[in-house]
Design a protein around this motif. Sequence first.
Motif, short mmCIF file in Angstrom:
data_model
loop_
_atom_site.label_atom_id
_atom_site.label_comp_id
_atom_site.label_asym_id
_atom_site.label_seq_id
_atom_site.Cartn_x
_atom_site.Cartn_y
_atom_site.Cartn_z
N THR A 72 1.01 -1.52 -0.14
CA THR A 72 -0.30 0.03 -0.03
C THR A 72 0.72 1.28 0.00
OG1 THR A 72 0.00 0.06 2.86
CG2 THR A 72 -1.75 -0.88 1.44
N GLY A 73 2.23 0.87 0.05
CA GLY A 73 2.92 1.89 0.44
C GLY A 73 2.50 2.61 1.43
N ARG A 74 1.89 3.03 2.37
CA ARG A 74 1.94 3.44 3.57
C ARG A 74 2.33 2.43 5.37
NH1 ARG A 74 -2.66 6.65 3.37
NH2 ARG A 74 -4.34 6.02 1.56
N ARG A 75 2.23 3.73 5.76
CA ARG A 75 2.80 3.06 7.42
C ARG A 75 2.50 1.81 8.02
NH1 ARG A 75 4.71 6.86 12.60
NH2 ARG A 75 5.17 5.27 13.57
N ALA A 76 2.84 1.06 8.16
CA ALA A 76 2.37 -0.53 8.97
C ALA A 76 2.57 -0.38 10.54
CB ALA A 76 3.19 -1.80 8.06
N ARG A 77 2.40 -1.74 11.12
CA ARG A 77 2.03 -2.06 12.46
C ARG A 77 4.15 -2.38 12.69
NH1 ARG A 77 0.54 -7.45 15.93
NH2 ARG A 77 1.16 -7.83 13.04
N ARG A 78 4.73 -1.86 13.50
CA ARG A 78 6.65 -1.32 13.58
C ARG A 78 6.68 -3.32 13.60
NH1 ARG A 78 10.41 0.81 14.51
NH2 ARG A 78 11.96 0.02 15.54
N GLY A 79 7.63 -4.00 13.01
CA GLY A 79 7.91 -5.23 13.63
C GLY A 79 6.77 -6.31 13.37
N ARG A 80 5.04 -6.36 12.64
CA ARG A 80 4.58 -7.26 12.40
C ARG A 80 5.08 -8.46 12.31
NH1 ARG A 80 5.79 -4.66 8.24
NH2 ARG A 80 5.45 -4.02 6.55
N ASP A 81 6.50 -8.74 11.23
CA ASP A 81 6.52 -10.49 11.38
C ASP A 81 6.65 -10.52 12.93
OD1 ASP A 81 5.97 -9.89 8.82
OD2 ASP A 81 8.39 -9.52 7.64
N ALA A 82 7.93 -10.36 13.73
CA ALA A 82 8.43 -10.86 14.47
C ALA A 82 7.20 -10.99 15.81
CB ALA A 82 8.96 -9.58 15.23
N LEU A 83 6.09 -10.01 15.89
CA LEU A 83 4.82 -10.22 16.45
C LEU A 83 3.86 -11.38 15.73
CD1 LEU A 83 4.16 -6.30 17.20
CD2 LEU A 83 5.31 -7.92 19.22
N ASP A 84 3.84 -11.25 14.41
CA ASP A 84 2.87 -12.72 14.48
C ASP A 84 3.91 -13.80 14.67
OD1 ASP A 84 0.88 -9.99 13.46
OD2 ASP A 84 1.60 -10.87 10.92
N ALA A 85 5.03 -13.85 14.37
CA ALA A 85 5.55 -15.06 14.48
C ALA A 85 5.31 -16.03 16.28
CB ALA A 85 7.10 -15.05 13.75
N ALA B 180 2.72 -14.67 18.25
CA ALA B 180 1.78 -14.80 18.50
C ALA B 180 1.29 -16.23 17.91
CB ALA B 180 0.60 -14.02 17.87
N ALA B 181 1.98 -16.55 17.04
CA ALA B 181 1.36 -18.48 15.85
C ALA B 181 2.61 -18.99 17.20
CB ALA B 181 2.41 -18.49 14.70
N ALA B 182 3.45 -18.46 17.58
CA ALA B 182 3.87 -19.83 18.33
C ALA B 182 3.50 -19.49 19.83
CB ALA B 182 5.49 -18.94 18.74
N VAL B 183 2.77 -19.37 20.35
CA VAL B 183 1.81 -19.02 21.73
C VAL B 183 0.49 -18.49 21.74
CG1 VAL B 183 1.50 -18.51 24.60
CG2 VAL B 183 4.23 -18.21 23.05
N PRO B 184 -0.49 -19.43 20.68
CA PRO B 184 -1.75 -19.53 20.61
C PRO B 184 -2.10 -18.75 21.29
CG PRO B 184 -0.91 -21.37 19.70
CD PRO B 184 -0.32 -20.85 20.18
N GLN B 185 -2.31 -19.00 22.27
CA GLN B 185 -3.02 -18.96 24.41
C GLN B 185 -2.81 -18.03 24.39
OE1 GLN B 185 -0.66 -21.05 23.37
NE2 GLN B 185 -1.37 -23.55 23.83
N ALA B 186 -1.98 -16.61 23.42
CA ALA B 186 -2.08 -15.48 24.22
C ALA B 186 -2.99 -14.56 23.18
CB ALA B 186 -0.65 -15.34 23.79
N GLU B 187 -4.11 -13.86 23.69
CA GLU B 187 -5.05 -13.16 22.55
C GLU B 187 -3.77 -11.61 21.97
OE1 GLU B 187 -8.11 -11.42 25.46
OE2 GLU B 187 -8.98 -13.56 25.78
N ALA B 188 -2.81 -11.37 22.64
CA ALA B 188 -2.37 -10.57 21.71
C ALA B 188 -0.81 -10.21 22.48
CB ALA B 188 -2.97 -9.26 22.73
N VAL B 189 0.14 -10.31 22.11
CA VAL B 189 2.09 -9.58 22.62
C VAL B 189 2.23 -8.39 21.59
CG1 VAL B 189 1.78 -12.51 21.83
CG2 VAL B 189 2.42 -10.95 19.74
N HIS B 190 3.51 -8.45 22.31
CA HIS B 190 4.21 -7.29 22.82
C HIS B 190 5.46 -7.57 23.15
CE1 HIS B 190 4.95 -3.33 22.23
NE2 HIS B 190 4.94 -2.89 23.55
N VAL B 191 6.85 -6.80 22.40
CA VAL B 191 8.27 -6.72 22.80
C VAL B 191 8.69 -5.71 23.07
CG1 VAL B 191 10.07 -7.96 21.89
CG2 VAL B 191 8.17 -8.83 20.78
#
Length: 434
Positions: A113-126, A128-139
Amino acid sequence: MGDGCADPRRRVPRTDALLAEPRLAAAVVGLGRDRVKAAVRQAQDRARRGEIDPDQVRDAALAALPPAAPRAVLNATGVVLHTNLGRAALSDAAVTAMVAAAGHTDVELDLQTGRRARRGRDALDALAAAVPQAEAVHVVNNGAAALVLAATVLAAGAEIVVSRGELVEIGDGFRLPDLIVSTGARLREVGTTNRSTLADYADAIGPDTGFVLKVHPSNFQVSGFTSAVPVRRLADLGVPVVVDIGSGLLAPDALLPDEPDAASTLTAGAALVTASGDKLLGGPQAGLLLGRAELVDRLRRHPLARALRVDKLTLAALAATLGDPATPTRTALHTDPASLRERTERLREAIAADGHKVEVVPSVAVVGGGGAPGVELDSWALSLPEHYARPLRTGEPPVLGRVTHGRLLLDLRCVPPHADDTVRAAVLAVPGEH
């Protein structure tokens, strides 16, 4: 005038020729051209004054250079997560990701899109996928920062209820009570050093309670007449339970049955879990926060979160680590002792063939780094006279073992197999008992 009377200063190598010499060229990469060039000119001046022979200029320049910092070392201590050696060694995938992220990167940009995106989304998504029991994650930038952020956001001006037996010192003189009080929260200690009960917690909870904190004593053990309250029972007290599991184990590991993991802790009812990224996870230094979406969102939006945010290199390494579970840490922990013995025997034979007296002896490795205290890993090590320790430690590359009962033990558990020849060469370079 004959050649024998020629001015020896004419034999001083040119600067450009010296800088092209392989070892000095390699130093330029690590230290910068200006620093290496200054060392070369200093050595040339010494030769012109007659202090050294012109043929010694290169070696003198190399000797004048400071060692690269930090220096890569070979960890043969048998401590998998050695805090003094930077804890977890990164995987090849993580190193590659960091190099790729060193330049301009899409850390906060959606290329579609060329627009600003969520910082570090690849790490955060990874994560969250590693611990699906968590509703949300942050680093954030380390494990202590994760706990500081939680205390600041959820309990500033309020009370944090914690067992006296879990008020740990986390190393280098930093103590958990001091860390928490610095956030503006108040500690409400319950129980005793060796025993805390559910009633102790229940009696302490009131209108001023921010949350109940449970801390895994990851760098010591208390045994004997003890009792502790599990997370599943604390979760019934009606206030959020924040659990610092410390070592960063995301899912159960049969090798470490007593080490808490994020998935199980969340399933037991924890509202928020904090952990380190550079311990059992085997990634870069980072503080992981996993839990209820409402709490994690509050943490993420707090102004302190900006001060504690991680850089693009950490995010890249974390994403790669989560995508490739075969980290050096996991490999070292799960190395088969029989295979390790065979490998150590082969190295012993190669060293002994050159006349050095070396033995293979049983050894005990540990997790280290504030993780799985009391867990011992059956291992094998080369045994050398103690006087080998210093020259190996100060060599290039440094090889670190551990000295016990007058012998230097080199445990290959954390040494990459491709480095065995390097260990052999380092040992052979030490004047030994032939």
